[in-house]
Design a protein around this motif. Structure first.
Motif, PDB file in Angstrom:
ATOM      1  N   ALA A 197       0.837  -1.205   0.000  1.00 14.44           N
ATOM      2  CA  ALA A 197       0.000   0.000   0.000  1.00 14.44           C
ATOM      3  C   ALA A 197       0.870   1.253   0.000  1.00 14.44           C
ATOM      4  CB  ALA A 197      -0.924  -0.009   1.214  1.00 14.44           C
ATOM      5  N   VAL A 198       1.944   1.230   0.795  1.00 12.18           N
ATOM      6  CA  VAL A 198       2.886   2.355   0.802  1.00 12.18           C
ATOM      7  C   VAL A 198       3.539   2.488  -0.568  1.00 12.18           C
ATOM      8  CG1 VAL A 198       5.080   3.187   1.752  1.00 12.18           C
ATOM      9  CG2 VAL A 198       3.311   2.276   3.282  1.00 12.18           C
ATOM     10  N   ASP A 199       3.933   1.359  -1.140  1.00 18.74           N
ATOM     11  CA  ASP A 199       4.567   1.369  -2.456  1.00 18.74           C
ATOM     12  C   ASP A 199       3.618   1.939  -3.509  1.00 18.74           C
ATOM     13  OD1 ASP A 199       7.085   0.112  -3.932  1.00 18.74           O
ATOM     14  OD2 ASP A 199       5.324  -0.273  -5.174  1.00 18.74           O
ATOM     15  N   LYS A 200       2.389   1.566  -3.424  1.00 15.97           N
ATOM     16  CA  LYS A 200       1.387   2.036  -4.374  1.00 15.97           C
ATOM     17  C   LYS A 200       1.240   3.554  -4.312  1.00 15.97           C
ATOM     18  CE  LYS A 200      -3.402   0.871  -5.704  1.00 15.97           C
ATOM     19  NZ  LYS A 200      -4.619   0.152  -5.269  1.00 15.97           N
ATOM     20  N   ILE A 201       1.265   4.080  -3.105  1.00 12.57           N
ATOM     21  CA  ILE A 201       1.185   5.539  -2.938  1.00 12.57           C
ATOM     22  C   ILE A 201       2.414   6.207  -3.546  1.00 12.57           C
ATOM     23  CG2 ILE A 201       1.202   7.399  -1.228  1.00 12.57           C
ATOM     24  CD1 ILE A 201      -0.500   5.538   0.567  1.00 12.57           C
ATOM     25  N   HIS A 202       3.594   5.617  -3.295  1.00 11.96           N
ATOM     26  CA  HIS A 202       4.815   6.185  -3.875  1.00 11.96           C
ATOM     27  C   HIS A 202       4.769   6.198  -5.400  1.00 11.96           C
ATOM     28  CE1 HIS A 202       6.652   6.168   0.082  1.00 11.96           C
ATOM     29  NE2 HIS A 202       7.703   6.779  -0.429  1.00 11.96           N
ATOM     30  N   ASN A 203       4.128   5.223  -5.994  1.00 12.03           N
ATOM     31  CA  ASN A 203       4.034   5.162  -7.451  1.00 12.03           C
ATOM     32  C   ASN A 203       3.026   6.150  -8.023  1.00 12.03           C
ATOM     33  OD1 ASN A 203       5.965   3.197  -7.945  1.00 12.03           O
ATOM     34  ND2 ASN A 203       4.515   1.515  -7.731  1.00 12.03           N
ATOM     35  N   ASN A 204       2.216   6.739  -7.143  1.00 13.30           N
ATOM     36  CA  ASN A 204       1.130   7.594  -7.618  1.00 13.30           C
ATOM     37  C   ASN A 204       1.089   8.952  -6.908  1.00 13.30           C
ATOM     38  OD1 ASN A 204      -0.816   5.823  -9.447  1.00 13.30           O
ATOM     39  ND2 ASN A 204      -0.087   4.513  -7.799  1.00 13.30           N
ATOM     40  N   VAL A 205       2.217   9.388  -6.399  1.00 14.46           N
ATOM     41  CA  VAL A 205       2.249  10.636  -5.631  1.00 14.46           C
ATOM     42  C   VAL A 205       1.730  11.812  -6.435  1.00 14.46           C
ATOM     43  CG1 VAL A 205       3.803  12.332  -4.605  1.00 14.46           C
ATOM     44  CG2 VAL A 205       4.037   9.936  -3.996  1.00 14.46           C
ATOM     45  N   ALA A 206       2.164  11.928  -7.673  1.00 16.58           N
ATOM     46  CA  ALA A 206       1.754  13.082  -8.481  1.00 16.58           C
ATOM     47  C   ALA A 206       0.240  13.147  -8.645  1.00 16.58           C
ATOM     48  CB  ALA A 206       2.449  13.027  -9.846  1.00 16.58           C
ATOM     49  N   LYS A 207      -0.403  11.982  -8.746  1.00 14.81           N
ATOM     50  CA  LYS A 207      -1.862  11.960  -8.921  1.00 14.81           C
ATOM     51  C   LYS A 207      -2.587  12.301  -7.629  1.00 14.81           C
ATOM     52  CE  LYS A 207      -1.661   8.480 -12.607  1.00 14.81           C
ATOM     53  NZ  LYS A 207      -2.034   7.115 -13.025  1.00 14.81           N
ATOM     54  N   LEU A 208      -1.933  12.107  -6.497  1.00 13.65           N
ATOM     55  CA  LEU A 208      -2.552  12.411  -5.196  1.00 13.65           C
ATOM     56  C   LEU A 208      -2.484  13.906  -4.878  1.00 13.65           C
ATOM     57  CD1 LEU A 208      -1.437   9.648  -2.667  1.00 13.65           C
ATOM     58  CD2 LEU A 208      -3.778  10.282  -3.260  1.00 13.65           C
ATOM     59  N   LYS A 209      -1.449  14.553  -5.328  1.00  9.12           N
ATOM     60  CA  LYS A 209      -1.207  15.945  -4.935  1.00  9.12           C
ATOM     61  C   LYS A 209      -2.259  16.892  -5.536  1.00  9.12           C
ATOM     62  CE  LYS A 209       2.960  17.484  -5.199  1.00  9.12           C
ATOM     63  NZ  LYS A 209       4.290  17.750  -5.734  1.00  9.12           N
TER      64      LYS A 209
END
Length: 462
Positions: A450-462
């Motif tokens: 789950a942490v890895d998934k967030i790291h792969n999608n940081v730009a989309k979260l911001k």
């Protein structure tokens, strides 16, 4: 993946085309090489953005746990006996808890708050005295200090360990200092060898708040056995859950006798001697006895506590190793010499600057959506600034023993301000669920993925 490190080239060669696209467009963390828990593709759309959660419909282990087939007969026996007030089962619980910790005595209480209060009530600390306290804790930690009319003084924490900093304790010592209250917050041990060295040098009374730290160790010695007293909570969320319950460990027999008398109306007990009578109180006291049915629940839970403690530490070590590879989150550290935490809470320190400025609130939302129960921990409300203290300072006993300047609440807050505590309020991550740390390696991998998934999608979260 067998290797702990994955090269950028091998990473890109083993994941899906969608992940390659994410990496190529810079959606993840630039220059970061991930370390998967179980080699799954974590480039999927985040659950918070409409994707499927890492955990899916999987549930964490229930907490508290109760083996009805095994334990119900034991509970039924004590209920049928109709001896529900303190008796043989409470004594058995106390004996086993003391033995498990290598301590001479254990006194059980109705809850952990009363354990902490009783420990200070039977100390020699009183009005005009100061007790140096950890500020990263719940208000109940200091009730007993206030009941005795003493002044809590707060020493800052080490933000890497969450524990009171011995160097900060030294800075707060005055001729009025009479005690220290370390709190093993989240189940991580405070640096008790260093704290006890300070205590011996200044003849200070030490009460360990180990309410969250069942079986945590320093050099193989259990927390709660370093100070004059060690206090535990057995509230329903704790690693040994009774529902409500508390315990005090001590090696001081005379002090234990006073504690026993105090928790039982002030009646005679050991060195607290006098005319033994069911209506004669020898000291000003309380009635905070554990009940027999509480003790039965505790004894049942104790049967599996050491095995569960081992699992929690194995999972904690696994998460520490894997999650330390990810920028922006740092597992809370055990101080040098600590040999086991209790992992009542799995805690991390968040740094949004290392996650491309992703706010902690957004990180938490994303991780929760993936099925990982994470939060900020205690709210940004320092104990030394809470209205409770201001009300206490208005009482007659405080006005009698302290100067107007001592009781000036604005000055008190400034004097006790703890910058590292505030930093921790703004950066802490708590994974808090009683059964979570008892999960399988696959469960731990879900956290990592789950942490890895967030790291792969940081730009989309911001």
């Amino acid at each position: 993946m067998k290797s702990k490190k994955v090269t950028r080239r091998s990473f890109l060669s083993t994941i899906s085309a969608s992940t390659v696209a994410v990496a190529a467009t810079g959606a993840g963390i630039s220059g970061f090489t991930p370390v998967f828990g179980n080699s799954r593709d974590t480039a999927d759309k985040l659950a918070v953005l409409g994707g499927s959660p890492v955990r899916g419909n999987k549930k964490w282990q229930n907490w508290p746990q109760w083996d009805a087939e095994k334990f119900n007969p034991k509970m039924n026996e004590v209920m049928a006996n109709r001896v529900w007030s303190r008796s043989h089962k409470v004594a058995e619980f106390e004996k086993k808890w003391a033995e498990m910790h290598g301590s001479k005595h254990c006194l059980s209480t109705v809850n952990g708050t009363n354990a902490l209060s009783a420990a200070w009530m039977q100390s020699n600390i009183g009005p005009g005295d100061e007790v140096i306290c950890s500020p990263y804790t719940f208000s109940a930690s200091i009730f007993g200090i206030l009941y005795k009319g003493a002044m809590p003084v707060f020493a800052d924490i080490d933000p890497a360990t969450f524990q009171i900093d011995p160097e900060q304790i030294k800075k707060k010592i005055t001729p009025r200092t009479k005690g220290i209250l370390p709190v093993h917050i989240c189940g991580y041990p405070s640096d008790m060898p260093a704290i006890m060295k300070i205590a011996r040098e200044h003849n200070l009374f030490v009460v360990e708040d180990a309410c969250q730290a069942h079986l945590a160790e320093i050099g193989g010695k259990k927390v709660g056995t370093f100070g004059n007293a060690g206090c535990f909570s057995f509230q329903a969320s704790k690693n040994l859950p009774i529902g409500e319950g508390g315990g005090i460990l001590t090696d001081d027999t005379e002090y234990y006798d006073r504690l026993y008398s105090y928790h039982n109306f002030g009646y005679a007990s050991g060195s607290v001697s006098g005319q033994i009578s069911s209506i004669t109180a020898l000291i000003l006291a309380n009635k905070i006895r554990m009940a027999e049915y509480q003790a039965v629940i505790g004894l049942c839970q104790m049967e599996k506590l050491e095995e569960q403690h081992k699992i929690r530490n194995e999972n904690g070590a696994y998460l520490n190793e894997k999650l330390s590879a990810y920028p922006g989150i740092t597992p809370v550290k055990l101080h040098k010499g600590a040999t086991a935490a209790s992992y009542y809470i799995y805690a991390m320190v968040y740094n949004q600057d290392k996650l491309d400025g992703l706010p902690r609130k957004r990180f938490i939302e994303a991780l929760n959506a993936e099925g990982i129960p994470v939060g900020t921990g205690y709210p940004n409300d320092p104990l030394y600034a809470q209205p409770m203290l201001q009300e206490v300072f208005k009482s007659d006993i405080y006005k009698k023993f302290y100067t107007t300047d001592d009781l000036n609440f604005e000055k008190y807050k400034q004097k006790n301000h703890c910058p590292a505590l505030i930093q921790t309020f703004n950066s802490a991550l708590w994974i808090w669920h009683g059964g979570l740390m008892l999960g399988s390696k696959s469960d731990m991998d879900d956290i990592i993925n789950a942490v890895d998934k967030i790291h792969n999608n940081v730009a989309k979260l911001k």
